[in-house]
Each structure stands twice: as C-alpha cells, then as structure tokens.
Design a protein around this motif. Sequence first.
Motif, PDB file in Angstrom:
ATOM      1  N   ALA A 119       0.858  -1.289  -0.048  1.00  0.00           N
ATOM      2  CA  ALA A 119      -0.115  -0.204  -0.080  1.00  0.00           C
ATOM      3  C   ALA A 119       0.892   1.295  -0.163  1.00  0.00           C
ATOM      4  O   ALA A 119       0.338   2.293  -0.539  1.00  0.00           O
ATOM      5  CB  ALA A 119      -0.899   0.124   1.099  1.00  0.00           C
ATOM      6  N   VAL A 120       1.868   1.471   0.694  1.00  0.00           N
ATOM      7  CA  VAL A 120       2.979   2.348   0.579  1.00  0.00           C
ATOM      8  C   VAL A 120       3.311   2.840  -0.743  1.00  0.00           C
ATOM      9  O   VAL A 120       3.129   3.961  -1.106  1.00  0.00           O
ATOM     10  CB  VAL A 120       3.957   2.072   1.684  1.00  0.00           C
ATOM     11  N   PRO A 121       3.889   2.187  -1.467  1.00  0.00           N
ATOM     12  CA  PRO A 121       4.273   2.294  -3.052  1.00  0.00           C
ATOM     13  C   PRO A 121       2.861   2.966  -3.681  1.00  0.00           C
ATOM     14  O   PRO A 121       3.389   3.664  -4.515  1.00  0.00           O
ATOM     15  CB  PRO A 121       4.925   0.958  -3.586  1.00  0.00           C
ATOM     16  N   LEU A 122       2.079   2.138  -3.570  1.00  0.00           N
ATOM     17  CA  LEU A 122       0.728   2.495  -4.353  1.00  0.00           C
ATOM     18  C   LEU A 122       0.359   3.831  -3.848  1.00  0.00           C
ATOM     19  O   LEU A 122      -0.383   4.736  -4.626  1.00  0.00           O
ATOM     20  CB  LEU A 122      -0.433   1.685  -4.028  1.00  0.00           C
ATOM     21  N   ALA A 123       0.269   4.153  -2.663  1.00  0.00           N
ATOM     22  CA  ALA A 123      -0.102   5.552  -2.105  1.00  0.00           C
ATOM     23  C   ALA A 123       0.796   6.678  -2.864  1.00  0.00           C
ATOM     24  O   ALA A 123       0.314   7.781  -3.000  1.00  0.00           O
ATOM     25  CB  ALA A 123       0.132   5.921  -0.724  1.00  0.00           C
ATOM     26  N   ILE A 124       2.000   6.281  -2.917  1.00  0.00           N
ATOM     27  CA  ILE A 124       2.918   7.378  -3.748  1.00  0.00           C
ATOM     28  C   ILE A 124       2.663   7.458  -5.235  1.00  0.00           C
ATOM     29  O   ILE A 124       2.312   8.403  -5.917  1.00  0.00           O
ATOM     30  CB  ILE A 124       4.570   6.846  -3.470  1.00  0.00           C
ATOM     31  N   ILE A 125       2.248   6.107  -5.871  1.00  0.00           N
ATOM     32  CA  ILE A 125       1.935   6.172  -7.343  1.00  0.00           C
ATOM     33  C   ILE A 125       0.598   6.975  -7.347  1.00  0.00           C
ATOM     34  O   ILE A 125       0.265   7.332  -8.456  1.00  0.00           O
ATOM     35  CB  ILE A 125       1.805   4.744  -7.641  1.00  0.00           C
TER      36      ILE A 125
END
Length: 253
Positions: A119-125
């Motif tokens: 979820a953390v990388p997806l939040a940035i994306i």
Amino acid sequence: MSTDQPPPGQPPEEDPFLKRPQEPTSPSAGQPPPDGTPPSGTPPPGPPPGGPPPGGPPPGNPYGSPSGSPYDNMPPPPPPYGSGYGGGYGGTDPLSGMPPLAESGRRILARIIDWVIVAVPLAIIGIPFDIYKRATQDGNDFGDTVNSLNGGSQLVFQLITIVAYVAYDTVMVAKNGQTLGKKLLKLRVAMLNDGSTPPMNQSLLRAVVLWLPALICCACLWPLLLLILILVDKPYKQGLHDKAAKTVVVTAQ
C-alpha cells in the motif's frame, strides 16, 4: 573180482569219507551282514512310531523354522509415514511429518504487514491520479477510492493496484513460500499434499482468489469472509484461497 589196492597215502577221489572245504554262509541265511547293511531285496526300516518322516522338519515344528512360527520368514513391515515433509500423503493425515499449522493471530498480523508493504508504494503512485483529492472531497475512504470505476484515471490506478498485490503475493510465495510478512513471523505457505513450495500456477491462483474480489467489489466483506473461514476451518485452517490452491500455512523451521 579185482584185487588191486589204491596207492598208500592217497584216498580215492570218490571216497565218501573225504572232508571237503567249508563254504561261506550265504547272507540270505537269516543273519545280517557285519556292516549293518540290510540284505539285498529287503526294504529299509521305516520311522519309529510318532517320529517325523525322513528329511522332514524336526518334531513339534510344522513350519520348518527354528522357532516354529509361520511369521519368521516374512519380510519386515514398511517404515511408517512421517519421515520428513509429506511423509503422510496418502495416509490418514496429509500433514504428518510437516511443521505445525500457523496460529491464526500470526497469519492475520503477517497479512497486515504485507498489505502495508504494497500500500505504501501505491499511495505514492496514486498521487498523479488524484485519489486523495477524490477521497477527501467525496468523503470516501481509500478502499472506496481504489474500487471506483468513475473516470479513466481511476480505472488505470485500480488495475495497477490489482497487478501489484497479485504479483507481489504470487512471486514471493512461488519463490520460497514466504511473503515478507510471513518471513518476519516465521510462517510459510506449503502444498497440502507434500509440504513443498507452491509452484507458480498454484501461487497465482492463490493470490487471485485472495486479492481480486477485495480489490474489485468487496474491500471489507471479502477479507472478513476469509478470516472467518480460517478461524473455523478444521483441521487445516484454510481460507478460500488456500482451498483453491490446495495449500496450508505452517510455521517455518
């Protein structure tokens, strides 16, 4: 009448009083020969009453073995199941020889860790897709924003999310049976039939059943349903994703 006399000192050849040499006694005279061999034509003596026949096993042993048991010459039994992973496959318990099943609490914590890791990388994306703006303006939470199909940008972000979660779980489980969350909590996914690491096709099936319904339509209901099944399933604590892929979660040694 002749008056000739035989020469002195030699009896006549036909003298009835001449002593002839004694001939040996024949064996058939009723006496056995000196070496104990039965006379020719006489059958050998039979066994004594109650004795075994000639060439047979000793008395009291009908099976021909020293101990008299019919099981002495049988091969040893095969080794029991359970010597290593999968030793019980085909027996009463496929988990025989495998590590203990994972505790439900540790599985839940490992799943939360995996969710956060993705979820953390997806939040940035998601920043270029304005997902945070949509969530704050419409009053939706992150799950409703991800599952929304309104607008092309939201659809693209939803596809990225599905690919990210499914690919993460598939690759990690097919590699060594462990996602990062499971590795931290010393758990691993294993095939139910033999305890091996799931192959790529089984790992993909497991990840699709685990993540796809939650990311498309049931962000809250699907994880709750999986959790209930893990808690109540006996004896292998399998969720629907485990049953589909024929896997179990065990403690890592």
